[in-house]
Write an enzyme that holds these catalytic residues in place. Structure first.
Site, short mmCIF file in Angstrom:
data_model
loop_
_atom_site.label_atom_id
_atom_site.label_comp_id
_atom_site.label_asym_id
_atom_site.label_seq_id
_atom_site.Cartn_x
_atom_site.Cartn_y
_atom_site.Cartn_z
N GLU A 17 -55.26 0.77 42.69
CA GLU A 17 -54.12 1.76 42.94
C GLU A 17 -52.82 1.00 43.75
OE1 GLU A 17 -54.63 5.69 43.01
OE2 GLU A 17 -53.54 5.95 44.80
N THR A 48 -48.93 5.27 41.57
CA THR A 48 -48.59 6.48 42.20
C THR A 48 -47.35 6.99 41.84
OG1 THR A 48 -48.20 5.87 44.37
CG2 THR A 48 -50.41 6.41 44.00
N TYR A 49 -47.05 8.18 42.04
CA TYR A 49 -45.67 8.88 41.70
C TYR A 49 -45.31 9.79 42.95
CZ TYR A 49 -42.27 11.66 38.81
OH TYR A 49 -41.38 12.02 38.26
N LYS A 165 -59.22 21.23 32.47
CA LYS A 165 -58.41 20.00 32.30
C LYS A 165 -59.02 19.40 31.15
CE LYS A 165 -57.04 19.25 37.20
NZ LYS A 165 -56.83 18.29 38.37
N GLN A 212 -55.69 4.71 59.87
CA GLN A 212 -55.70 5.72 58.74
C GLN A 212 -56.34 6.97 58.69
OE1 GLN A 212 -56.94 1.97 56.85
NE2 GLN A 212 -56.10 2.84 55.22
P1 FAD Z 1 -54.28 20.87 40.27
O1 FAD Z 1 -55.68 20.38 39.35
O2 FAD Z 1 -53.44 21.62 39.51
O3 FAD Z 1 -54.99 21.88 41.41
C1 FAD Z 1 -54.31 22.15 42.66
C2 FAD Z 1 -55.16 23.49 43.09
O4 FAD Z 1 -54.98 24.46 42.45
C3 FAD Z 1 -56.64 23.17 43.53
O5 FAD Z 1 -56.96 23.95 44.63
C4 FAD Z 1 -57.12 23.89 42.16
O6 FAD Z 1 -58.39 24.44 42.59
C5 FAD Z 1 -56.06 25.14 41.94
N1 FAD Z 1 -56.06 25.37 40.46
C6 FAD Z 1 -55.78 24.43 39.49
N2 FAD Z 1 -55.89 25.23 38.42
C7 FAD Z 1 -55.46 26.37 38.75
C8 FAD Z 1 -55.35 27.69 37.74
N3 FAD Z 1 -54.95 27.61 36.68
N4 FAD Z 1 -55.08 28.97 38.54
C9 FAD Z 1 -55.21 28.78 39.94
N5 FAD Z 1 -55.65 27.74 40.68
C10 FAD Z 1 -55.68 26.60 40.11
N6 FAD Z 1 -49.93 12.97 44.58
C11 FAD Z 1 -48.93 12.59 44.30
O7 FAD Z 1 -47.57 13.29 44.78
N7 FAD Z 1 -48.65 11.50 43.61
C12 FAD Z 1 -49.49 10.65 43.12
O8 FAD Z 1 -49.47 9.74 42.34
C13 FAD Z 1 -50.83 11.28 43.21
N8 FAD Z 1 -52.02 10.65 42.77
C14 FAD Z 1 -53.42 10.94 42.96
C15 FAD Z 1 -54.39 10.51 42.39
C16 FAD Z 1 -55.74 11.12 42.63
C17 FAD Z 1 -57.05 10.18 41.90
C18 FAD Z 1 -55.87 12.11 43.21
C19 FAD Z 1 -57.22 12.56 43.69
C20 FAD Z 1 -54.73 12.68 43.78
C21 FAD Z 1 -53.43 12.48 43.68
N9 FAD Z 1 -52.44 12.94 44.06
C22 FAD Z 1 -51.05 12.46 44.13
C23 FAD Z 1 -52.67 14.22 45.18
C24 FAD Z 1 -52.45 15.39 44.33
O9 FAD Z 1 -51.12 15.53 43.79
C25 FAD Z 1 -52.75 16.58 45.09
O10 FAD Z 1 -54.23 16.76 45.52
C26 FAD Z 1 -52.20 17.90 44.45
O11 FAD Z 1 -52.38 18.78 45.85
C27 FAD Z 1 -53.36 18.65 43.65
O12 FAD Z 1 -52.75 17.78 42.26
P2 FAD Z 1 -54.11 18.19 41.07
O13 FAD Z 1 -53.60 17.63 39.69
O14 FAD Z 1 -55.41 17.97 41.50
O15 FAD Z 1 -53.78 19.80 41.14
#
Ligand code: FAD
Length: 289
Positions: A17, A48-49, A165, A212
């Site tokens: 990454e 990443t974004y 998902k 870190q």
């Molecule tokens: P979601 O899957 O939408 O989940 C977010 C929260 O909402 C969780 O607590 C979940 O339980 C809850 N939830 C999900 N769906 C629902 C629903 N339908 N109703 C109610 N609650 C729900 N961040 C960045 O800004 N840029 C990046 O490039 C980046 N890369 C990442 C790569 C990886 C591998 C990981 C693990 C994380 C990354 N992140 C990044 C961080 C990520 O954006 C955060 O962890 C963010 O808070 C959650 O994103 P998600 O896509 O997992 O969210």
């Protein structure tokens, strides 16, 4: 290449990454880092974004560079919670123009100064995945959290949203970093039991600097096992020793994952090619590039 096809290959490989430069920062150090890592023939590189400050344009530029100048497979991250549909569509067009085939579709973090601020078009990652699946032709991945997402009420509910998902179109999930493989195996057991069938790519973060750790804990909520805390305490004031120990710790985690049947492991390299190279060297007779 689509990551769904890479995942079908019977080869033990690593992916790495990168994060793009901040707005108005030079591209050269990041381009140099990806060039060095490309020599290791990774399964793919992810970029990443950053949703704010112009950094999202830089994601596309770095991803395009890997795809078109280095000829590697790339996974572009895309977050949605602070973007309107039109803005997302603009990013998708940029990706298509660059020939990018894979998206890690994410909600993104909520702003710490204003956690209620969101655009309403995509509230969760699953909304973005559904939209992308219905309207475009990318290979789609999502994020998963072996120790639960920091905001989630409980791990079982969190796993329910992971299942969603998959149902709406994710073809793989990449995991948040973890430092205790047993927690990850426990998570795997639970999600398979709940019927999630898509491949999971475990994410490993080599910790090479004790500074870190605080941020890692805040962002990921990952537990640090006693064995790891002991290493950090012992080498706290010896940066080179800590770096070596952190790389060996991560290499051992990867070997254990591979021994337990995981063919592809994602490494959070923090744009440091020497970390990727050291891990690659430690696994030189194991990786099948
Ligand atoms: P979601 O899957 O939408 O989940 C977010 C929260 O909402 C969780 O607590 C979940 O339980 C809850 N939830 C999900 N769906 C629902 C629903 N339908 N109703 C109610 N609650 C729900 N961040 C960045 O800004 N840029 C990046 O490039 C980046 N890369 C990442 C790569 C990886 C591998 C990981 C693990 C994380 C990354 N992140 C990044 C961080 C990520 O954006 C955060 O962890 C963010 O808070 C959650 O994103 P998600 O896509 O997992 O969210």
């Amino acid at each position: 290449m689509r990551i769904s096809d890479i995942l079908k290959e019977d080869k033990i490989r690593l992916s790495y990454e990168f994060f793009p430069p901040k707005a108005n920062s030079p591209f050269e150090p990041v381009f140099n880092a990806v060039e060095e890592v490309a020599k290791l023939k990774p399964a793919f590189c992810s970029v990443t974004y950053g949703a704010s400050g112009g950094a999202s344009a830089n994601t596309m530029k770095v991803a395009g560079y890997i795809q078109n100048e280095l000829g590697g497979s790339v996974l572009a991250h895309l977050t949605c919670v602070l973007s309107k549909k039109e803005e997302i569509e603009g990013k998708l067009q940029e990706m298509k123009d660059q020939g990018i085939k894979n998206i890690l579709a994410l909600r993104g973090d909520l702003p710490t100064d204003d956690p209620d601020r969101r655009e309403k078009d995509f509230m969760y990652a699953s909304d973005l995945i559904k939209y992308l699946k219905e309207n475009h032709d990318f290979c789609l991945g999502g994020a998963c959290y072996p120790e639960g997402h920091v905001e989630s009420q409980d791990k079982d509910t969190d796993i329910g949203y992971l299942k969603l998902k998959e149902e709406v179109g994710a073809e793989f999930l990449t995991s948040q970093m973890f430092f205790d493989n047993n927690l990850f195996y426990n998570f795997m057991y639970k999600i398979r039991d709940r019927g999630i069938r898509i491949p999971i790519i475990p994410g490993i973060m080599p910790v090479t600097n004790v500074n870190q750790l605080k941020r890692i804990k805040e962002l990921s909520g990952a537990q640090l096992p006693a064995k790891f805390v002991q290493i950090a305490d012992k080498f706290r004031d010896k940066p080179e020793a800590m770096k070596q120990a952190g790389i060996i710790y991560a290499s051992n985690q990867i070997i254990d994952l591979i021994s337990n049947g995981f063919k592809l492991v994602h490494v959070y390299t923090m744009n440091k090619p020497e970390i990727a190279e050291s891990i690659h060297d430690n696994l030189s007779n194991i990786i099948e590039s």
